[in-house]
Scaffold this motif. Structure first.
Motif, mmCIF file in Angstrom:
data_model
loop_
_atom_site.group_PDB
_atom_site.id
_atom_site.type_symbol
_atom_site.label_atom_id
_atom_site.label_comp_id
_atom_site.label_asym_id
_atom_site.label_seq_id
_atom_site.Cartn_x
_atom_site.Cartn_y
_atom_site.Cartn_z
ATOM 1 N N GLY A 1 0.408 -13.222 -8.171
ATOM 2 C CA GLY A 1 -0.224 -14.623 -8.363
ATOM 3 C C GLY A 1 0.460 -15.813 -7.304
ATOM 4 O O GLY A 1 -0.235 -17.077 -7.031
ATOM 5 N N GLY A 2 0.995 -15.234 -6.692
ATOM 6 C CA GLY A 2 1.484 -16.152 -4.813
ATOM 7 C C GLY A 2 2.072 -17.236 -5.091
ATOM 8 O O GLY A 2 3.155 -17.207 -6.120
ATOM 9 N N ARG A 3 2.527 -18.422 -4.249
ATOM 10 C CA ARG A 3 3.540 -19.212 -4.076
ATOM 11 C C ARG A 3 3.913 -19.802 -5.827
ATOM 12 O O ARG A 3 5.237 -19.722 -6.522
ATOM 13 C CB ARG A 3 3.243 -20.256 -3.786
ATOM 14 C CG ARG A 3 4.262 -19.301 -1.458
ATOM 15 C CD ARG A 3 3.938 -20.915 -0.754
ATOM 16 N NE ARG A 3 2.870 -21.168 -0.663
ATOM 17 C CZ ARG A 3 1.750 -21.907 0.640
ATOM 18 N NH1 ARG A 3 2.613 -23.105 0.417
ATOM 19 N NH2 ARG A 3 0.854 -21.777 1.033
ATOM 20 N N THR A 4 2.837 -19.875 -6.473
ATOM 21 C CA THR A 4 3.227 -20.591 -7.524
ATOM 22 C C THR A 4 4.129 -19.663 -9.234
ATOM 23 O O THR A 4 4.345 -20.120 -10.036
ATOM 24 C CB THR A 4 2.114 -21.385 -8.309
ATOM 25 O OG1 THR A 4 0.549 -20.212 -8.385
ATOM 26 C CG2 THR A 4 1.040 -21.966 -7.314
ATOM 27 N N LEU B 1 3.433 -12.124 -0.178
ATOM 28 C CA LEU B 1 3.092 -12.663 -1.853
ATOM 29 C C LEU B 1 1.899 -11.733 -1.645
ATOM 30 O O LEU B 1 2.213 -11.489 -3.637
ATOM 31 C CB LEU B 1 3.004 -13.619 -2.143
ATOM 32 C CG LEU B 1 4.557 -14.244 -1.991
ATOM 33 C CD1 LEU B 1 4.861 -16.251 -2.201
ATOM 34 C CD2 LEU B 1 5.738 -13.684 -2.758
ATOM 35 N N ALA B 2 0.731 -11.356 -1.057
ATOM 36 C CA ALA B 2 -0.405 -11.432 -1.566
ATOM 37 C C ALA B 2 0.360 -9.394 -1.925
ATOM 38 O O ALA B 2 -1.100 -9.064 -2.246
ATOM 39 C CB ALA B 2 -1.154 -11.207 -0.802
ATOM 40 N N SER B 3 0.516 -8.961 -1.604
ATOM 41 C CA SER B 3 1.307 -7.401 -1.654
ATOM 42 C C SER B 3 1.689 -7.139 -3.008
ATOM 43 O O SER B 3 2.033 -6.390 -3.378
ATOM 44 C CB SER B 3 2.328 -6.863 -0.711
ATOM 45 O OG SER B 3 2.207 -6.597 0.537
ATOM 46 N N LEU C 1 4.548 -16.228 4.654
ATOM 47 C CA LEU C 1 4.920 -16.115 3.352
ATOM 48 C C LEU C 1 3.497 -15.781 1.717
ATOM 49 O O LEU C 1 3.517 -14.538 1.491
ATOM 50 C CB LEU C 1 5.675 -17.099 2.387
ATOM 51 C CG LEU C 1 5.635 -17.315 1.161
ATOM 52 C CD1 LEU C 1 6.917 -16.102 1.104
ATOM 53 C CD2 LEU C 1 6.122 -18.805 0.653
ATOM 54 N N ASP C 2 2.345 -16.249 2.654
ATOM 55 C CA ASP C 2 0.886 -15.760 1.844
ATOM 56 C C ASP C 2 0.974 -14.684 1.758
ATOM 57 O O ASP C 2 0.147 -14.039 0.909
ATOM 58 C CB ASP C 2 0.389 -16.637 1.411
ATOM 59 C CG ASP C 2 0.317 -18.345 1.228
ATOM 60 O OD1 ASP C 2 1.122 -18.507 0.518
ATOM 61 O OD2 ASP C 2 -0.125 -19.184 2.202
#
Length: 323
Positions: free
Chosen positions: A134-137, A28-30, A24-25
């Protein structure tokens, strides 16, 4: 340049890495932050503003996919990366039919592109992630709650849009990820729907399958390389099975034809219309941009016929500056 607002998705709505069978991380970095500056005299400045912020998704080396309204007529675009770097971009292309926009990074992103999935294979009930920069948050664990037609008041129609709940609060240009971590759509809007007597917010997502036929043209020409649809510059809504004009675009064909807010569109070329979908389809079937569009209109007790000469909306837009 103002900093992008500090905010977080409520923890209960954030995706948890352990719930998914992909990294997941890493996916999301994309997703990158996007900040665009538009000249005050741009055609879209009046409705969309001169400063727009949202998200974009890296889909190829230095190529960022976003929602087109964020970058329409942008004179400068900045990409905000997860490691704090800011890279300048160029508004490369925009497709008014799908709503997609493309940005070419003018510096090295060092961000792994997201693979494109197949949005047609998605089903209502599928677990998805609506990913923000900004990722998961800054992302939402969501699910697909509908796949259906969407008609927008600005002469826009998708045969099958994807709708997700809970909604992402900073939806523009977000990445819709399936359970394999593939990109299956780009966030466009937040809408309200009623369910069990309560109002709830959903996101409208443009399906990624619509990108595949137009991507090469957007990269090469900045737009789809075929005749444009006719455009009237007329904003409408449906009220009691009637198509009511709720706004007129300044300097557009409808304004020149002296159509007004409150007009009711009864027919296109003699064929009755009672919905936005029917209105758009009958108008677009008349031919390419520039075609005359005969309308039957009702206004304050009077019914009359008027012919509006359509145009290509691209002709009204400022071309983005090459750097």
């Amino acid at each position: 340049m103002p900093a992008l607002t500090e905010w977080r998705v409520p923890p209960a709505n954030q995706p948890r890495a352990s719930d998914y069978g992909f990294d997941l991380d890493r996916s999301l970095a994309s997703v990158v932050g996007l900040h665009a500056i538009i000249p005050p005299d741009a055609f879209s400045a009046e409705t969309l503003g001169t400063e727009r912020a949202g998200n974009g998704v890296v889909i190829d080396n230095g190529l960022v996919l976003t929602i087109g309204y964020l970058i329409t007529e942008a004179e400068s675009v900045w990409l905000h990366l997860a490691d704090g770097r800011v890279v300048e971009g160029h508004a490369l292309g925009f497709d008014s039919v799908t709503g997609f926009g493309l940005v070419q990074a003018l510096g090295h992103l060092d961000v792994e592109p997201l693979p494109l999935g197949n949005s047609a294979k998605t089903r209502v009930g599928d677990r998805v992630v609506v990913g923000g920069a900004g990722g998961r948050t800054r992302s939402v664990a969501s699910q697909i709650v509908a796949k259906q037609e969407f008609a927008g008041y600005w002469e826009y129609l998708l045969d099958e849009a994807v709708f997700t709940y809970p909604a992402h609060p900073n939806w523009g240009g977000t990445a819709l990820l399936n359970e394999r971590g593939e990109l299956i759509g780009i966030g466009s809007l937040q809408l309200e729907r009623e369910r069990d007597g309560k109002a709830e917010h959903v996101n409208m997502i443009v399906p990624i399958d619509l990108l595949k036929p137009v991507l090469d043209d957007l990269r090469k020409f900045g737009r789809v390389n075929k005749p444009s649809r006719p455009w009237l510059g007329l904003y409408s809504t449906e009220i009691d099975n009637r198509l009511v004009v709720i706004g007129i675009s300044t300097n557009g064909p409808a304004a020149r034809a002296e159509l007004k807010t409150g007009d009711v569109i009864l027919a296109v070329d003699g064929e009755e219309v009672t919905s936005q979908t029917a209105f758009y389809k009958k108008m677009w079937a008349l031919g390419a941009a520039g075609v005359d569009v005969p309308l039957t209109v009702h206004h304050e007790g009077v019914t009359f016929d008027v012919t509006v000469t359509s145009t290509d909306r691209f002709k009204l837009l400022k071309a983005p500056k090459l750097h």
